[in-house]
Design a protein around this motif. Structure first.
Motif, PDB file in Angstrom:
ATOM      1  N   SER A  38     -63.228  21.669  64.674  1.00 38.64           N
ATOM      2  CA  SER A  38     -64.652  21.413  64.921  1.00 38.64           C
ATOM      3  C   SER A  38     -65.545  22.504  64.340  1.00 38.64           C
ATOM      4  O   SER A  38     -66.760  22.437  64.484  1.00 38.64           O
ATOM      5  N   ASN A  88     -67.095  14.995  69.103  1.00 37.01           N
ATOM      6  CA  ASN A  88     -65.708  14.744  68.685  1.00 37.01           C
ATOM      7  C   ASN A  88     -65.162  16.050  68.100  1.00 37.01           C
ATOM      8  O   ASN A  88     -65.466  16.417  66.973  1.00 37.01           O
ATOM      9  N   PHE A 105     -65.282   7.323  63.104  1.00 35.14           N
ATOM     10  CA  PHE A 105     -64.795   8.281  64.096  1.00 35.14           C
ATOM     11  C   PHE A 105     -65.384   7.947  65.462  1.00 35.14           C
ATOM     12  O   PHE A 105     -66.461   7.374  65.573  1.00 35.14           O
ATOM     13  N   ARG A 106     -64.663   8.356  66.489  1.00 34.45           N
ATOM     14  CA  ARG A 106     -65.114   8.109  67.853  1.00 34.45           C
ATOM     15  C   ARG A 106     -66.286   9.021  68.217  1.00 34.45           C
ATOM     16  O   ARG A 106     -66.357  10.155  67.764  1.00 34.45           O
ATOM     17  N   LYS A 107     -67.152   8.475  69.055  1.00 37.81           N
ATOM     18  CA  LYS A 107     -68.324   9.229  69.491  1.00 37.81           C
ATOM     19  C   LYS A 107     -68.314   9.283  71.020  1.00 37.81           C
ATOM     20  O   LYS A 107     -68.125   8.261  71.686  1.00 37.81           O
ATOM     21  N   TYR A 108     -68.504  10.479  71.576  1.00 37.85           N
ATOM     22  CA  TYR A 108     -68.383  10.674  73.018  1.00 37.85           C
ATOM     23  C   TYR A 108     -69.695  11.161  73.620  1.00 37.85           C
ATOM     24  O   TYR A 108     -70.436  11.913  72.996  1.00 37.85           O
ATOM     25  N   SER A 115     -63.494  13.978  74.592  1.00 35.41           N
ATOM     26  CA  SER A 115     -62.799  14.249  73.339  1.00 35.41           C
ATOM     27  C   SER A 115     -61.502  15.005  73.629  1.00 35.41           C
ATOM     28  O   SER A 115     -60.449  14.721  73.044  1.00 35.41           O
ATOM     29  N   ASP A 143     -58.973  12.559  75.073  1.00 34.24           N
ATOM     30  CA  ASP A 143     -58.384  11.707  74.039  1.00 34.24           C
ATOM     31  C   ASP A 143     -57.357  12.472  73.211  1.00 34.24           C
ATOM     32  O   ASP A 143     -56.372  11.906  72.751  1.00 34.24           O
TER      33      ASP A 143
END
Length: 271
Positions: A100, A113, A138-141, A147, A150
């Motif tokens: 990140s 994420n 991509f996944r968004k939280y 995150s 997951d």
């Protein structure tokens, strides 16, 4: 004379009737305007329903100015994940820092994420970002903690990482090398990068917080050629040939009852 008067009366009556008809002629209803307004309202509702999911989720990322601040913010979450899923908190934090950009990368800043987890069968909010290909999903939280959860599920629910859970929870070096061997990352230096982050910021202290064990780092390290992390396609026979020992010796060194091994598993190859 009478005829003239009668004629005038008839004309007067006819004129009066015509005036009343014009005076009381009903106006056209304003249905068209109301219909247009109603159509416009329905269309607005449809637009709201079709709005992409990412614009409907309120993402509140935490502003991070340094790696040390990132660790302060997310170490408690990593520790909780370790308690539930047996993944070293040091490994989780190091991966979060690395992937990140200490919480300052686009996926972390705009989508919470922290591990670059792609959509796959995800039905929640999404964000598109260039990665291996252009504009991948991509996944968004809503919160970064999801995150982290997951990430834990990603490792625990995939068979190729099962060998990692045979390692001690505080064996961060074994986990770092095992992740690379199991195919988590293609970067050959991925294990070294994780280990470097863990030791530079003493992330292993969070593992100790959970295990309460004497840190392994105080023990004399084994040379890198003393162990082998099982990679895809490895067998006990191929490993024995590689290190010039017998299959039986491998079994005895690692207390194996059979020949079954798992990707990412650490095997001692030299006594």
């Amino acid at each position: 004379m009478k005829q003239v008067i009668v004629l005038l009366l008839v004309v007067s009556v006819l004129f009066s009737c015509g005036s009343r008809k014009r005076k009381y002629k009903p106006s056209k209803p304003k249905q068209k305007t109301e219909h247009v307004n109603r159509k416009h309202s329905e269309k607005s509702e449809e637009i709201n329903e079709d709005t992409p999911a990412e614009s409907q989720v309120e993402v509140v990322p935490k502003a991070v100015s340094s790696t040390s601040e990132y660790i302060q913010l997310y170490a408690p979450i990593a520790v909780e994940e370790m308690k539930f899923y047996k993944i070293p908190a040091s490994i989780t934090l190091a991966q979060g820092i690395l992937e990140s950009g200490s919480g300052r990368g686009r996926l972390a800043a705009e989508a919470n994420n922290h591990f670059g987890i792609k959509c796959h069968d995800w039905t929640g909010a999404t964000i598109h970002h260039d990665d291996d290909a252009d504009q991948e999903c991509f996944r968004k939280y809503k919160d970064a903690k999801y995150s982290y959860r997951d990430h834990s599920l990603f490792l625990t629910e995939r068979k190729r990482y099962s060998g990692l859970f045979l390692l001690d929870m505080d064996d961060y070096k074994g986990w770092a090398k095992g992740l690379r061997a199991a195919g988590y990352a293609t970067d050959r230096k991925y294990p070294e990068k994780l280990i470097s982050l863990i030791e530079r910021y003493q992330l292993y202290t969070y593992d100790d917080e959970v295990t309460g064990n004497e840190p392994k780092r105080t023990k004399a390290p084994r040379p890198s050629h003393d162990v082998h992390f099982v990679e895809k396609g490895d067998t006990l026979y191929s490993i024995s040939r590689r290190y010039n020992i017998s299959v039986k010796e491998l079994q005895e060194l690692n207390r194996l009852q059979g020949t079954t091994i798992s990707v990412g598993q650490e095997l001692v190859v030299k006594s």
